[in-house]
Scaffold this motif. Structure first.
Motif, PDB file in Angstrom:
ATOM      1  N   TYR A  90     -38.294  -8.289 -97.252  1.00 14.95           N
ATOM      2  CA  TYR A  90     -38.573  -8.176 -95.918  1.00 14.95           C
ATOM      3  C   TYR A  90     -37.749  -9.367 -95.117  1.00 14.95           C
ATOM      4  CZ  TYR A  90     -41.319  -4.204 -96.836  1.00 14.95           C
ATOM      5  OH  TYR A  90     -41.658  -2.982 -97.117  1.00 14.95           O
ATOM      6  N   ASN A  91     -38.073  -9.639 -93.988  1.00 18.35           N
ATOM      7  CA  ASN A  91     -37.621 -10.667 -93.121  1.00 18.35           C
ATOM      8  C   ASN A  91     -38.284 -11.916 -93.609  1.00 18.35           C
ATOM      9  OD1 ASN A  91     -35.566 -10.407 -91.348  1.00 18.35           O
ATOM     10  ND2 ASN A  91     -36.970  -9.780 -89.564  1.00 18.35           N
ATOM     11  N   ASN A  92     -37.459 -12.827 -94.393  1.00 19.03           N
ATOM     12  CA  ASN A  92     -37.803 -14.419 -94.836  1.00 19.03           C
ATOM     13  C   ASN A  92     -39.036 -14.094 -95.526  1.00 19.03           C
ATOM     14  OD1 ASN A  92     -35.881 -15.257 -93.001  1.00 19.03           O
ATOM     15  ND2 ASN A  92     -37.379 -14.817 -91.258  1.00 19.03           N
ATOM     16  N   ARG A  93     -39.214 -13.288 -96.143  1.00 17.06           N
ATOM     17  CA  ARG A  93     -40.281 -13.114 -97.275  1.00 17.06           C
ATOM     18  C   ARG A  93     -40.209 -11.833 -98.007  1.00 17.06           C
ATOM     19  NH1 ARG A  93     -45.024 -10.555 -93.030  1.00 17.06           N
ATOM     20  NH2 ARG A  93     -43.627  -9.222 -92.128  1.00 17.06           N
ATOM     21  N   ALA A  94     -40.748 -11.948 -99.481  1.00 19.65           N
ATOM     22  CA  ALA A  94     -40.264 -10.752-100.319  1.00 19.65           C
ATOM     23  C   ALA A  94     -41.127  -9.536-100.051  1.00 19.65           C
ATOM     24  CB  ALA A  94     -40.700 -11.321-101.593  1.00 19.65           C
ATOM     25  N   LEU A  95     -42.557  -9.765 -99.541  1.00 22.36           N
ATOM     26  CA  LEU A  95     -43.179  -8.368 -99.079  1.00 22.36           C
ATOM     27  C   LEU A  95     -44.015  -8.482 -98.146  1.00 22.36           C
ATOM     28  CD1 LEU A  95     -44.980  -7.566-102.781  1.00 22.36           C
ATOM     29  CD2 LEU A  95     -43.157  -6.478-101.666  1.00 22.36           C
ATOM     30  N   LYS A 112     -47.098 -14.466 -95.273  1.00 23.84           N
ATOM     31  CA  LYS A 112     -46.250 -14.888 -94.252  1.00 23.84           C
ATOM     32  C   LYS A 112     -45.101 -15.256 -94.149  1.00 23.84           C
ATOM     33  CE  LYS A 112     -50.565 -16.920 -91.989  1.00 23.84           C
ATOM     34  NZ  LYS A 112     -51.617 -17.133 -92.928  1.00 23.84           N
ATOM     35  N   GLN A 113     -44.343 -15.401 -93.212  1.00 23.03           N
ATOM     36  CA  GLN A 113     -42.689 -15.544 -93.405  1.00 23.03           C
ATOM     37  C   GLN A 113     -42.617 -17.031 -93.667  1.00 23.03           C
ATOM     38  OE1 GLN A 113     -40.123 -14.748 -90.476  1.00 23.03           O
ATOM     39  NE2 GLN A 113     -41.020 -12.669 -89.813  1.00 23.03           N
ATOM     40  N   HIS A 114     -41.414 -17.254 -94.261  1.00 20.43           N
ATOM     41  CA  HIS A 114     -41.176 -18.769 -94.806  1.00 20.43           C
ATOM     42  C   HIS A 114     -42.458 -19.337 -95.856  1.00 20.43           C
ATOM     43  CE1 HIS A 114     -37.687 -18.710 -92.175  1.00 20.43           C
ATOM     44  NE2 HIS A 114     -38.334 -18.130 -91.274  1.00 20.43           N
TER      45      HIS A 114
END
Length: 583
Positions: free
Chosen positions: A78-83, A87-89
Motif C-alpha cells: 500500500y502507500n508507504n506501508r506493506a499492509l 501506519k505509513q512510514h
C-alpha cells in the motif's frame, strides 16, 4: 554509519537492517537449539544430518525470522506501508515482514499473512522453473541424441562429422570412473601399503615401472600417478602391483564403442537444471554488479545469446599498473564510458537555432575530462558550430530547424560518448591479493584490448559471443566450458567436466557458435523427419518436399518414427550372414 561502496545511503541502511535481523533470528535459533536436551528427537535429526538443520529447529522453537520477496524485505504494498494495518512510514521490523513468533506458539494473523507472501514466491518459482528446465532438457536431448562413440574412439554424429577426437579428452566413461578419475591412485597405494614389505624403491626404478604401465594414460593422469608413486614408500614389487591394478582399472573404465554419449550428456546437464534456483540476480563481491545466475544463466549459455542479460568483465592490469591504485583509477577512467549527459548540470535550447550545455566541474574532474576535450569531440558534427564559454558550450545550428529536429539533435549530443569505451556503464576497482583488478558492468572486449596499461592476456568477459568475434572459436569453446562449469558449481551441483565439454564442442563444432535449439543444432540437422519431429513440423516437411530432399534414416528420431533399429549401442553394428554355396 559506515556506507558500503556501490550503495546509496538508503540501500546501505537496508543492508544493515537485514543483517541485524538475520543475526536476531540466528540468536533466537541457537538459544532454542542449546536449550534442547541431547536426547531430543528433533535435535538428533539436525545434528546427525538425517533431515533438516538447526535453522528448522530455530524456526520451530525460536523465531521464524524475516520473510522476503525477490530477495528484499516486504517493503511495498500500500502507500508507504506493506499492509493497511500499519501506519505509513513505520520503521518497526514487524511492519516489513519480520516474524517474531515460532511454529510452536503459532503466528499472529499479520505474521501469517507475511509468511504466506514469502511462501507464495517459492510456489510460483517452482512452477516456472520446472517448465523452463524441462524445455531446456528437451532441446539438449534433441541436439545430442544422435551423437555416439565410434570404434576409433572419436565422438561423431551419424553422418561421420567429428565432434570430439577423444571422448572427454581421455576416453573415460564417467559412470565407471571414480569421481571423474579413471581410478584413485592414492587408494591403491594405501591398500598396498598395508601388505607391502621390503625397502623403498628408488626414483629411477619407480619412473621406469611407471613409464611402462602409463603409456596409454592421458598426460594429467600420468603426472598424478607419477607424483603419487614418488611420494609413496612402496617397494619395487608394491609399485609393480599398484601399476598393474591401475592399468587394469583404467582399461575397465574406458567408454565403449556405440555408447550413446550424447543422450547421457544431455540428461546429466538437464537433470541438475530442475534443482537450480530461479533467483536470478545477486551481487558479486561487494554488491557492485548484478550477475545472472542459476537456471536463467544456464539457458542463456546453451542458447548462445548474442547479448547476456548482465554482461560483465574482469580486466587485469599489466606489471607496471597493477600495484598502484592511482594508475588503476586512471585506466578505469579510460575504460568507463562517459557520455556528455553524465557530466552536465543542465542544457537549454531556444528550439530553433541554439543549444547550450552547462557542465558540472566536479563531474568533469571525477571523469578526468575538460570542456576543451568535449568541444573537440563535438566539432566533428557538421550540423552545428561549437563555441566555448567558460564551463559551458554554446552550439549554434547551421540550419534553422523545427522543434522535433532540435530535440533529436540535442539528444544525440547528450548521448555522444566523449571518453571511454561504449557499453561499459560502470567500473569498480577490486583488490585481489595485492593487485588491483577492474570489474565492469557491460562488456566490449575488442575495444578494451586497445586501452593502455591492461594485461592483454588476462581480460575476462562473460559474453561468449564477443569472444567468438574477437578471439576466435577455440577461445569461445574454453570460455563456454568455464561459464557452464562455474554456473553449475555456484549452485552446488557437480556435473562432470566431460559432459560440459561435449556440449561446448558440439556448439562450436562447425567453426561458429550454434544455439542448442531450433535456430541452431536442432534446426540444422540433415534429417527432415528429425527436424519436423522437434518443432515447426509442417513448414519443414513442405520445404523438404519442394526441394526434393532425401531422408537417409541415419539418426535416432527418424528410425523411431519408421520403426527400425536405432543406430546406437548394438544398433551401430550390421550383421551379414554368408550362406554356404552348394556344390
Amino acid at each position: 554509519m559506515k556506507l558500503t561502496r556501490g550503495l546509496s545511503s538508503d540501500e546501505a541502511l537496508e543492508a544493515y537492517i537485514v543483517n541485524e535481523l538475520s543475526k536476531a533470528r540466528d540468536k533466537a535459533g541457537s538459544t532454542a537449539d542449546q536449550s534442547f536436551d541431547e536426547k531430543n528427537s528433533g535435535r538428533i535429526m539436525a545434528t546427525t544430518g538425517a533431515r533438516g538443520s538447526s535453522l528448522n529447529i530455530g524456526q520451530m522453537a525460536g523465531a521464524l525470522g524475516q520473510q522476503s520477496r525477490r530477495g528484499k524485505r516486504l517493503l511495498t504494498g500500500y502507500n508507504n506501508r506493506a499492509l493497511p494495518h500499519y501506519k505509513q512510514h513505520d520503521d518497526n521490523p514487524d511492519s516489513h515482514g519480520f516474524v517474531k513468533s515460532n511454529y510452536r506458539d503459532g503466528l499472529s494473523a499479520l505474521e501469517f499473512f507475511f509468511h504466506a507472501m514469502g511462501g507464495r514466491e517459492g510456489l510460483v518459482d517452482t512452477a516456472v522453473r520446472t517448465q523452463q528446465s524441462g524445455y531446456m532438457q528437451r532441446r539438449l536431448i534433441n541436439a545430442l541424441e544422435h551423437i555416439r562413440l565410434e570404434y576409433d574412439g572419436t565422438v561423431r554424429d551419424p553422418h561421420g562429422h567429428i565432434v570430439q577426437f577423444l571422448y572427454g579428452e581421455d576416453g573415460i566413461d564417467v559412470a565407471k570412473s571414480d569421481h571423474g578419475e579413471a581410478f584413485n591412485i592414492n587408494r591403491l597405494i594405501e591398500s598396498q601399503m598395508i601388505i607391502d614389505s621390503g625397502k623403498k624403491a628408488t626414483e629411477e626404478v619407480i619412473s621406469a615401472i611407471a613409464k611402462k604401465y602409463t603409456k596409454t594414460f592421458n598426460p594429467r593422469l600420468k603426472t598424478n600417478v607419477n607424483e603419487a608413486l614418488l611420494d609413496s614408500k612402496l617397494s619395487k614389487d608394491g609399485i609393480e602391483v599398484v601399476c598393474k591394478k591401475g592399468l587394469e582399472l583404467y582399461n575397465k573404465a574406458k567408454v565403449e564403442p556405440g555408447q550413446a554419449v550424447g543422450i547421457v550428456t544431455a540428461q546429466s546437464i538437464g537433470e541438475p537444471g530442475t534443482q537450480m534456483t530461479l533467483r536470478t540476480f545477486h551481487f558479486a563481491g561487494i554488491r557492485e554488479r548484478n550477475v545472472t545466475l542459476g537456471l536463467p544463466r544456464l539457458i542463456e549459455l546453451v542458447d548462445a545469446r548474442k547479448k547476456p542479460v548482465t554482461p560483465t568483465m574482469d580486466i587485469y592490469l599489466d606489471e607496471e599498473s597493477k600495484t598502484s591504485r592511482e594508475k588503476a583509477i586512471e585506466i578505469a577512467r579510460n575504460v568507463l564510458q562517459t557520455k556528455v549527459s553524465s557530466v552536465i548540470d543542465h542544457s537549454d535550447t531556444n528550439y530553433s537555432t541554439e543549444i547550450d550545455l552547462f557542465f558540472n566541474s566536479k563531474k568533469l574532474k571525477d571523469r578526468g575530462l575538460t570542456v576543451e576535450e568535449i568541444d573537440q569531440v563535438l566539432q566533428s558534427n557538421k550540423k552545428f558550430k561549437t563555441e566555448q564559454k567558460g564551463e559551458a558550450l554554446h552550439l549554434k545550428l547551421v540550419d534553422e530547424s523545427d522543434v522535433p529536429t532540435v530535440i533529436v539533435i540535442r539528444n544525440k549530443v547528450l548521448n555522444t560518448t566523449v571518453k571511454g569505451i561504449p557499453d561499459i556503464t560502470r567500473v569498480t576497482l577490486v583488490q585481489k591479493e595485492n593487485d588491483w583488478v577492474i570489474q565492469t558492468t557491460g562488456s566490449n572486449l575488442a575495444k578494451v584490448f586497445e586501452v593502455k596499461g591492461i594485461d592483454k592476456k588476462n581480460v575476462r568477459t562473460n559474453n561468449v559471443f564477443e569472444i567468438v568475434s574477437t578471439l576466435g572459436i577455440e577461445a569461445a569453446r574454453n570460455a563456454l566450458i568455464n561459464e557452464l562449469n562455474s554456473t553449475l558449481a555456484d549452485q552446488g551441483l557437480e556435473v562432470d567436466l566431460r559432459y560440459i565439454m561435449l556440449v561446448s564442442d558440439l556448439m562450436c563444432s562447425k567453426g561458429y557458435m550454434q544455439q542448442i535449439g531450433r535456430h541452431g543444432i536442432a534446426g540444422s540437422k540433415d534429417s527432415i523427419l528429425a527436424r519436423a519431429a522437434f518443432e515447426i513440423t509442417v513448414p519443414t516437411i513442405a520445404r523438404a518436399a519442394l526441394a526434393g530432399e532425401i531422408e537417409n534414416l541415419k539418426g535416432v528420431t527418424e528410425n523411431v518414427i519408421v520403426g527400425s533399429n536405432i543406430p546406437i549401442g548394438s544398433g551401430t553394428v550390421d550383421l551379414y550372414m554368408q550362406i554356404a554355396k552348394k556344390n
